[in-house]
Design a protein around this motif. Structure first.
Motif, short mmCIF file in Angstrom:
data_model
loop_
_atom_site.label_atom_id
_atom_site.label_comp_id
_atom_site.label_asym_id
_atom_site.label_seq_id
_atom_site.Cartn_x
_atom_site.Cartn_y
_atom_site.Cartn_z
N THR A 4 -1.51 12.88 -5.48
CA THR A 4 -2.68 11.98 -5.31
C THR A 4 -2.44 10.58 -4.32
OG1 THR A 4 -3.79 12.24 -7.24
CG2 THR A 4 -4.66 10.42 -6.15
N GLY A 5 -1.32 10.11 -4.74
CA GLY A 5 -0.62 9.09 -3.82
C GLY A 5 -0.29 9.66 -2.44
N LEU A 53 -2.45 19.42 -4.89
CA LEU A 53 -2.20 19.61 -6.36
C LEU A 53 -1.82 21.31 -6.59
CD1 LEU A 53 -5.62 18.11 -7.45
CD2 LEU A 53 -3.10 17.50 -8.31
N ALA A 54 -2.31 22.06 -5.62
CA ALA A 54 -2.18 23.44 -5.92
C ALA A 54 -0.43 23.56 -5.62
CB ALA A 54 -2.79 24.34 -4.85
N ILE A 55 0.09 23.01 -4.50
CA ILE A 55 1.49 23.16 -4.02
C ILE A 55 2.25 22.69 -5.25
CG2 ILE A 55 3.28 22.18 -2.61
CD1 ILE A 55 1.06 22.20 -0.40
N CYS A 156 -5.00 3.30 -4.39
CA CYS A 156 -4.41 2.09 -5.08
C CYS A 156 -4.06 2.21 -6.37
CB CYS A 156 -5.44 1.09 -4.86
SG CYS A 156 -5.71 0.42 -3.04
N VAL A 157 -4.92 3.09 -7.17
CA VAL A 157 -4.66 3.22 -8.42
C VAL A 157 -3.41 4.11 -8.50
CG1 VAL A 157 -5.44 4.20 -10.63
CG2 VAL A 157 -7.03 2.84 -9.50
N ALA A 158 -3.39 5.16 -7.80
CA ALA A 158 -2.28 6.38 -7.80
C ALA A 158 -0.98 5.39 -7.54
CB ALA A 158 -2.59 7.26 -6.92
N LEU A 159 -1.14 4.56 -6.58
CA LEU A 159 0.21 4.04 -6.11
C LEU A 159 0.58 2.87 -7.23
CD1 LEU A 159 -0.50 3.48 -2.35
CD2 LEU A 159 1.27 5.47 -3.61
N TRP A 160 -0.26 2.11 -7.73
CA TRP A 160 -0.07 1.33 -8.83
C TRP A 160 0.59 2.04 -10.19
CZ3 TRP A 160 -2.26 0.20 -13.91
CH2 TRP A 160 -2.02 -0.92 -14.29
N LEU A 161 0.13 3.01 -10.43
CA LEU A 161 0.70 3.80 -11.59
C LEU A 161 1.97 4.46 -11.26
CD1 LEU A 161 -2.46 5.61 -12.80
CD2 LEU A 161 -1.46 3.59 -13.83
N ASN A 162 2.32 4.81 -10.07
CA ASN A 162 3.65 5.26 -9.42
C ASN A 162 4.06 4.55 -8.32
OD1 ASN A 162 3.29 8.03 -11.22
ND2 ASN A 162 1.56 7.96 -10.18
N PRO A 163 4.73 3.38 -8.56
CA PRO A 163 5.02 2.43 -7.55
C PRO A 163 6.12 3.11 -6.61
CG PRO A 163 5.07 1.51 -9.49
CD PRO A 163 4.82 2.92 -9.89
N PRO A 164 5.87 3.40 -5.34
CA PRO A 164 6.56 4.02 -4.45
C PRO A 164 7.81 3.04 -3.97
CG PRO A 164 4.78 3.42 -3.39
CD PRO A 164 4.56 2.91 -4.71
#
Length: 254
Positions: A4-5, A53-55, A156-164
């Motif tokens: 997602t990120g 998501l499939a990959i 933003c939520v995805a990057l907050w949960l998984n900080p790059p």
């Protein structure tokens, strides 16, 4: 960063590049023009996320091959030739081999890939409809911008949960350029210079390239039956596309 990120960053980059190139006059669009553009934006947003998501679940080669069924189905459905019907049956049999039940079969991943295929087919059909109402690249640029806005809260939520890290972010930005902006513009230039059937043949090599890259770069191995099925699907498209010219079906991706 998670699928997602990465997809969020990719959508943002594509939106910026296409807005600069297409320069859509958003305020001049009518309600009749906005409706298919919004539908195209939803397809954009769903297509890329479902593919990633499939990959993530079934690997690059299988995911891209199943996604390729979208434009293949549109191209074959536009013809009534017996050869195309035979090619469609052969491709369907090959898909059956690819998705055959095995202990390691991930049906959720296969479902995501097939959803991406439906989105790609919808993109082709919507693009033809919108292209008749909005001039130039304005329709795709506007759809990309709306899709980018959709991904603002999600990304933003995805990057907050998984900080790059900086390196991850640079890779994601490169994916946005190399996976969306550059291929889209290259496809447009190619379609203006080569017959549509040749373009279809060139596009059909995508599953083979994806499988090879998955094997060489990501160490994702396919068994012999899967390789034969992928080659069969590519061959079916090549035979169908190499026949006499048919009504133009645009297969520009994303």
């Amino acid at each position: 960063m998670g699928p997602t990120g990465v997809v969020a960053v990719r959508q943002w980059v594509a939106a910026i590049v296409l807005l600069v190139v297409g320069r859509p006059r958003l305020r001049a669009f009518t309600a009749a023009q906005w409706r298919p553009i919004l539908a195209l934006a939803i397809v954009f947003a769903t297509m890329n996320l479902s593919l990633y998501l499939a990959i993530d679940r079934i690997g690059l080669g299988l995911a891209v091959t199943l996604e390729f069924l979208g434009p293949l189905a549109v191209a074959m459905a536009s013809s009534r030739r017996r050869r195309d019907v035979l090619c469609a049956l052969v491709a369907a049999a090959a898909v059956g081999v690819l998705t055959r039940p095995q202990p390691s079969t991930d049906y959720t991943g296969i479902g995501f890939a097939l959803l991406a295929a439906v989105c790609w087919a919808s993109y082709i059909l919507l693009n033809r409809s919108v292209g008749a109402r909005v001039p130039g690249l304005q329709d795709t640029a506007a759809a990309a911008a709306v899709s980018g806005l959709i991904y603002l809260p999600v990304g933003c939520v995805a990057l907050w949960l998984n900080p790059p890290t900086l390196g991850m972010m640079m890779c994601a930005l490169a994916a946005g350029v190399l996976s969306s902006a550059v291929p889209f513009l290259a496809d447009l230039f190619a379609l203006r210079r080569v017959p549509a059937r040749f373009f279809g043949i060139f596009m059909s090599i995508n599953p083979v390239f994806a499988s090879m890259i998955g094997m060489l770069v990501l160490d994702q191995r396919l068994d012999v039956a899967s390789w034969l099925a992928i080659i069969t699907i590519v061959a079916a498209n090549t035979v169908s596309a190499s026949g006499p010219s048919r009504p133009h079906v645009q297969t520009v991706k994303k």
